[in-house]
Design a protein around this motif. Structure first.
Motif, short mmCIF file in Angstrom:
data_model
loop_
_atom_site.label_atom_id
_atom_site.label_comp_id
_atom_site.label_asym_id
_atom_site.label_seq_id
_atom_site.Cartn_x
_atom_site.Cartn_y
_atom_site.Cartn_z
N ASP A 131 56.23 -37.81 -54.23
CA ASP A 131 57.51 -37.71 -54.94
C ASP A 131 57.35 -37.18 -56.36
O ASP A 131 58.36 -36.95 -57.04
N TYR A 132 56.11 -37.01 -56.81
CA TYR A 132 55.89 -36.54 -58.18
C TYR A 132 54.99 -35.30 -58.18
O TYR A 132 55.48 -34.18 -58.13
N GLY A 133 53.68 -35.50 -58.23
CA GLY A 133 52.78 -34.35 -58.23
C GLY A 133 52.95 -33.48 -57.00
O GLY A 133 52.83 -32.25 -57.08
N GLY A 134 53.26 -34.10 -55.87
CA GLY A 134 53.42 -33.35 -54.63
C GLY A 134 54.59 -32.40 -54.65
O GLY A 134 54.63 -31.45 -53.86
N ARG A 135 55.57 -32.64 -55.51
CA ARG A 135 56.70 -31.72 -55.60
C ARG A 135 56.75 -31.00 -56.95
O ARG A 135 57.79 -30.50 -57.36
N GLY A 136 55.58 -30.95 -57.59
CA GLY A 136 55.45 -30.11 -58.79
C GLY A 136 55.72 -30.77 -60.11
O GLY A 136 55.71 -30.11 -61.15
N ILE A 137 55.96 -32.10 -60.13
CA ILE A 137 56.19 -32.80 -61.40
C ILE A 137 54.86 -32.94 -62.14
O ILE A 137 53.89 -33.46 -61.58
N GLU A 138 54.80 -32.50 -63.38
CA GLU A 138 53.55 -32.51 -64.15
C GLU A 138 53.62 -33.47 -65.33
O GLU A 138 54.70 -33.77 -65.85
N LEU A 139 52.44 -33.94 -65.74
CA LEU A 139 52.31 -34.73 -66.97
C LEU A 139 51.83 -33.77 -68.04
O LEU A 139 50.67 -33.35 -68.05
N ARG A 140 52.72 -33.39 -68.96
CA ARG A 140 52.41 -32.35 -69.93
C ARG A 140 52.15 -32.90 -71.32
O ARG A 140 52.82 -32.55 -72.30
N PHE A 141 51.22 -33.82 -71.41
CA PHE A 141 50.69 -34.29 -72.70
C PHE A 141 49.20 -34.02 -72.68
O PHE A 141 48.53 -34.25 -71.67
N GLU A 142 48.68 -33.55 -73.80
CA GLU A 142 47.28 -33.12 -73.82
C GLU A 142 46.30 -34.27 -73.66
O GLU A 142 45.16 -34.06 -73.27
N SER A 143 46.75 -35.49 -73.96
CA SER A 143 45.85 -36.63 -73.83
C SER A 143 46.65 -37.93 -73.79
O SER A 143 47.85 -37.95 -74.08
N ARG A 144 45.96 -38.99 -73.44
CA ARG A 144 46.56 -40.33 -73.43
C ARG A 144 47.04 -40.69 -74.84
O ARG A 144 48.12 -41.23 -75.04
N THR A 145 46.20 -40.38 -75.81
CA THR A 145 46.54 -40.70 -77.20
C THR A 145 47.78 -39.94 -77.66
O THR A 145 48.64 -40.50 -78.35
N ALA A 146 47.87 -38.66 -77.29
CA ALA A 146 49.03 -37.85 -77.68
C ALA A 146 50.32 -38.46 -77.12
O ALA A 146 51.35 -38.50 -77.79
N PHE A 147 50.24 -38.96 -75.90
CA PHE A 147 51.41 -39.59 -75.28
C PHE A 147 51.79 -40.87 -76.02
O PHE A 147 52.97 -41.10 -76.31
N VAL A 148 50.79 -41.70 -76.32
CA VAL A 148 51.05 -42.96 -77.01
C VAL A 148 51.67 -42.71 -78.39
O VAL A 148 52.66 -43.34 -78.77
N LEU A 149 51.10 -41.78 -79.13
CA LEU A 149 51.61 -41.49 -80.46
C LEU A 149 53.03 -40.93 -80.39
O LEU A 149 53.87 -41.23 -81.25
N TYR A 150 53.32 -40.14 -79.36
CA TYR A 150 54.67 -39.59 -79.20
C TYR A 150 55.68 -40.71 -78.95
O TYR A 150 56.75 -40.75 -79.57
N MET A 151 55.34 -41.61 -78.05
CA MET A 151 56.26 -42.70 -77.71
C MET A 151 56.44 -43.65 -78.89
O MET A 151 57.54 -44.16 -79.12
N LEU A 152 55.37 -43.91 -79.64
CA LEU A 152 55.49 -44.77 -80.82
C LEU A 152 56.39 -44.14 -81.87
O LEU A 152 57.14 -44.83 -82.56
N ALA A 153 56.32 -42.81 -81.98
CA ALA A 153 57.17 -42.11 -82.96
C ALA A 153 58.62 -42.06 -82.50
O ALA A 153 59.54 -42.21 -83.31
#
Length: 257
Positions: A114-136
């Motif tokens: 339902d995600y990767g199989g239908r082309g949904i991507e995780l477009r953050f360069e790293s785990r840290t980049a994602f965390v900092l984005y959500m915190l901001a």
């Protein structure tokens, strides 16, 4: 160049390629005296989450014993008196990242189709980049009890396409749900009865019958005009849920897609 200096440069290169989450090592490690008269390598690392500079044992990093800053590890295992408040949120965001990563990139994950199989991507360069984005984006919000939803359900996990929603909203934002039109709103078919019963309290159809008619493509106005058999006797499920009504009526709630 001395052998010790060459060794420090070699270790520094290996540390920069290590899987320590969110920690950078701006300077090469140094050898320090430890118990028993021997020496061991230590390195100063800067955590991108809590912003603190701490010393790490090089061997623990290279052998996989240290994988993240202690601010996150301490909170994960129950927290500590010195833990900063935002570290708990950072740990929760990091856990969400790991779950999204599995859904999007691991074909063996039950939700991959339902995600990767239908082309949904995780477009953050790293785990840290994602965390900092959500915190901001959500500096004063605890992710507990909330879920990360994509504004465009066919879009990717990327900046600008993420929003926090209650679990009950996220469950309605799936391709499995059948949506019907009601006064300009896209309503999940199983939710339509709650809105109709609120707006038309004299309606005599029960919830299951209303849902069935909606799934058959019957317009809501025709559903309201139909009469049930005999006097209306509410069933066990025929209780209007104000929380469901609020999902469509409150301006503070996200739009149901």
């Amino acid at each position: 160049m001395s052998n010790e200096h060459m060794r420090a440069q070699e270790l520094h290169a290996r540390l920069n390629a290590s899987p320590v989450r969110g920690v950078t090592f701006p300077e090469p490690p140094t050898r320090k005296q430890v118990s028993g008269g021997r020496k061991a390598w230590k390195v100063r690392g800067v955590c991108e989450v809590c912003g603190e500079t701490k010393e790490y044992w090089v061997d623990n990093i290279l052998f996989g014993k240290t994988t993240q800053c202690t601010c996150s590890r301490g909170v994960k295992h129950g927290g500590s008196k010195g833990a900063k408040r935002h570290n708990l949120a950072a740990q929760r965001w990091a856990e969400r990242y790991d779950a999204i990563l599995q859904r999007c990139r691991n074909p063996r994950n039950p939700q991959y189709a339902d995600y990767g199989g239908r082309g949904i991507e995780l477009r953050f360069e790293s785990r840290t980049a994602f965390v900092l984005y959500m915190l901001a984006e959500y500096p004063d919000v605890s992710p507990t009890g909330l879920e990360i939803d994509r504004v465009n359900n066919n879009g990717h996990y990327e900046p600008g396409n993420l929003q926090l929603v209650p679990c009950r909203v996220n469950l309605r934002n799936t391709r499995r749900n059948v949506l019907v039109e009601y006064e300009g709103l896209s309503v999940v078919a199983s939710d339509l009865w709650h809105l109709l019963r609120t707006d038309y309290p004299d309606m005599t159809l029960g919830r299951s019958r209303t849902t069935k008619l909606a799934l058959e493509g019957i317009h809501w106005s025709d559903i309201v005009s139909r009469n049930g058999r005999g006097a209306y006797t509410p069933g066990k499920l025929d209780i209007v849920d104000p929380d469901i009504v609020a999902l469509y009526r409150s301006p503070l709630d996200p739009t149901i897609h």
